[in-house]
Enzyme design. Structure first.
Site, mmCIF file in Angstrom:
data_model
loop_
_atom_site.group_PDB
_atom_site.id
_atom_site.type_symbol
_atom_site.label_atom_id
_atom_site.label_comp_id
_atom_site.label_asym_id
_atom_site.label_seq_id
_atom_site.Cartn_x
_atom_site.Cartn_y
_atom_site.Cartn_z
ATOM 1 N N ARG A 33 -41.369 98.265 35.224
ATOM 2 C CA ARG A 33 -40.231 98.959 35.819
ATOM 3 C C ARG A 33 -40.667 100.387 36.126
ATOM 4 N NH1 ARG A 33 -35.750 98.306 31.343
ATOM 5 N NH2 ARG A 33 -34.619 99.762 32.662
ATOM 6 N N LYS B 33 -37.021 93.707 23.374
ATOM 7 C CA LYS B 33 -35.565 93.621 23.231
ATOM 8 C C LYS B 33 -34.838 93.444 24.563
ATOM 9 C CE LYS B 33 -33.687 98.288 23.018
ATOM 10 N NZ LYS B 33 -32.816 99.154 22.236
ATOM 11 N N ASP B 34 -35.504 93.721 25.671
ATOM 12 C CA ASP B 34 -34.892 93.517 26.989
ATOM 13 C C ASP B 34 -35.198 92.146 27.578
ATOM 14 O OD1 ASP B 34 -33.896 96.105 26.902
ATOM 15 O OD2 ASP B 34 -35.647 96.960 27.911
ATOM 16 N N ARG C 276 -23.488 96.543 19.763
ATOM 17 C CA ARG C 276 -24.203 96.483 18.476
ATOM 18 C C ARG C 276 -24.199 97.850 17.792
ATOM 19 N NH1 ARG C 276 -29.083 98.305 17.035
ATOM 20 N NH2 ARG C 276 -29.635 98.854 19.170
ATOM 21 N N ARG C 277 -24.508 98.877 18.576
ATOM 22 C CA ARG C 277 -24.538 100.216 17.984
ATOM 23 C C ARG C 277 -23.138 100.694 17.643
ATOM 24 N NH1 ARG C 277 -29.237 102.045 22.180
ATOM 25 N NH2 ARG C 277 -31.026 101.683 20.812
ATOM 26 N N ARG D 78 -24.846 104.402 30.275
ATOM 27 C CA ARG D 78 -25.990 103.562 30.650
ATOM 28 C C ARG D 78 -27.047 104.374 31.379
ATOM 29 N NH1 ARG D 78 -25.695 99.181 34.185
ATOM 30 N NH2 ARG D 78 -27.909 99.252 33.731
ATOM 31 N N ARG E 53 -29.816 109.145 30.205
ATOM 32 C CA ARG E 53 -28.860 109.259 29.096
ATOM 33 C C ARG E 53 -28.900 110.639 28.460
ATOM 34 N NH1 ARG E 53 -29.205 103.690 25.742
ATOM 35 N NH2 ARG E 53 -30.487 102.709 27.320
ATOM 36 N N CYS F 260 -25.816 87.325 24.557
ATOM 37 C CA CYS F 260 -25.506 87.850 25.886
ATOM 38 C C CYS F 260 -24.499 88.979 25.830
ATOM 39 C CB CYS F 260 -25.035 86.727 26.780
ATOM 40 S SG CYS F 260 -26.446 85.821 27.416
HETATM 41 N N1 LIG Z 1 -32.214 98.986 26.534
HETATM 42 C C1 LIG Z 1 -33.177 99.982 26.928
HETATM 43 C C2 LIG Z 1 -34.338 100.017 26.004
HETATM 44 N N2 LIG Z 1 -35.167 98.975 25.875
HETATM 45 C C3 LIG Z 1 -36.118 99.295 24.958
HETATM 46 C C4 LIG Z 1 -35.879 100.573 24.504
HETATM 47 C C5 LIG Z 1 -36.660 101.282 23.494
HETATM 48 C C6 LIG Z 1 -38.059 100.809 23.271
HETATM 49 C C7 LIG Z 1 -38.201 99.567 22.431
HETATM 50 O O1 LIG Z 1 -37.254 99.076 21.795
HETATM 51 O O2 LIG Z 1 -39.343 99.066 22.372
HETATM 52 C C8 LIG Z 1 -34.745 101.051 25.177
HETATM 53 C C9 LIG Z 1 -34.118 102.361 25.053
HETATM 54 C C10 LIG Z 1 -33.123 102.464 23.913
HETATM 55 O O3 LIG Z 1 -32.423 101.498 23.574
HETATM 56 O O4 LIG Z 1 -33.027 103.542 23.358
#
Ligand SMILES: NCc1[nH]cc(CCC(=O)O)c1CC(=O)O
Length: 301
Positions: free
Chosen positions: A9, A81-82, A130-131, A148, A154, A239
């Site tokens: 990206r 995580k993405d 989640r947070r 976002r 951010r 999801c």
């Molecule tokens: N959703 C965005 C995202 N995807 C991964 C990370 C951080 C890097 C990682 O987890 O490896 C972030 C930024 C965040 O949530 O602060």
């Protein structure tokens, strides 16, 4: 000299992550040269809608998937995580990198302190359920407002908008060299991270050989990621429901902590399971099933 093309990206963090993998490959294989090719994804372009509205997390990887299938790139690097739970069979995760700090961290607006979060009217900017769910317990006075965008976006929103603080992953800030702006770290017990947080996933094409990934692969991260993702997948795919998971490996034992949210009761629970690290997936599924069963009992009582 062979050339490997990594797709990433366009955000600064994504490019740095691709560079981490590039360096690891080039260091382990002096005969290989790596080029990074950046792409803007739908998830990066549309920032005024929630991810759920526009089609979920997959939007960050869709364009790169296409480039892999068309052989425009050889590898794609993503934050694990993405990466959606359901991945294209033709595009497996080939390797995971050594885990960076998995924790979430607090970032305060200039002039604010953590004490301000204990006052009425405090606002935490986060689009992560989640947070927000876990932070509500730590800061019951706070209001949660969506926020976002990539890390830089951010941080600008934090300074410009009506936010007192925001919460990000330590890993992203560490990779950007921005640790000095961290207000404080949340332990995984206070704020359980997203499955895969801090781990990079290297994705490629099924059936191809990737000899240059030897020496890049981190076994512990791969096993932890597998347990965490199996837990999330066994719950619902993660999801829209908030889920969280974090696995730690000590010698042969894997300890997995998971968070499960029950939509009807609007309550969540955190539980732990431990077992043989070779059974990572099974442990993830067992913990999910145990927690679902227990949540079923909340309804009756
Ligand atoms: N959703 C965005 C995202 N995807 C991964 C990370 C951080 C890097 C990682 O987890 O490896 C972030 C930024 C965040 O949530 O602060």
């Amino acid at each position: 000299m062979s050339i490997v093309r990594i797709g990433s990206r366009q955000s600064r963090l994504a490019v740095i992550q691709a560079e981490i993998v590039k360096q690891q490959i080039e260091r382990a294989h002096p005969g290989v040269r790596v080029e990074i090719i950046t792409m803007k994804t739908t998830g990066d372009k549309i920032l005024d809608k929630s991810l759920a509205e526009i089609g979920g997390k997959g939007l960050f990887v869709k364009e790169l998937d296409k480039a892999l299938l068309n052989k425009e790139i050889d590898l794609a690097v993503h934050s694990l995580k993405d990466v959606p739970m359901e991945t294209d069979e033709r595009l497996p995760i080939l390797a995971c990198t050594k885990r960076e700090d998995a924790r979430d961290v607090l970032l305060l607006k200039e002039g604010k302190t953590e004490e301000d979060l204990k006052k009425k009217g405090a606002v935490i900017g986060t689009s992560s359920r989640r947070r927000a769910l876990q932070l509500e317990k730590l800061y019951p006075q706070c209001r949660f407002v969506g926020m976002r965008g990539n890390v830089q976006t951010r941080l600008s929103k934090l300074e410009e908008g009506e936010y007192t603080a925001t919460v990000l992953a330590a890993a992203g800030l560490a990779r950007l060299g921005m640790e000095e702006i961290i207000g404080r770290y949340f332990s995984v017990k206070e704020l359980l991270p997203a499955a895969g947080q801090g781990i990079l996933a290297i994705q490629g094409r099924y059936g191809e050989v990737y000899p240059y990934l030897e020496g890049v692969r981190d076994e512990a991260a791969q096993i932890a990621g597998r347990a965490e993702r199996a837990f999330v997948k066994a719950l619902d795919g993660g999801c829209t429901s908030p889920v969280a998971a974090y696995a730690r490996i000590k010698q042969e034992t894997l300890e997995l902590r998971g968070l499960y949210y029950e939509e009807e009761q609007k309550e969540y629970a955190v539980d732990v399971i431990a077992g043989d690290k070779e059974q990572a997936e099974k442990l993830g599924i067992s913990l999910a099933e145990k927690m679902k069963k227990e949540a079923g009992r909340w309804k009756r009582s």
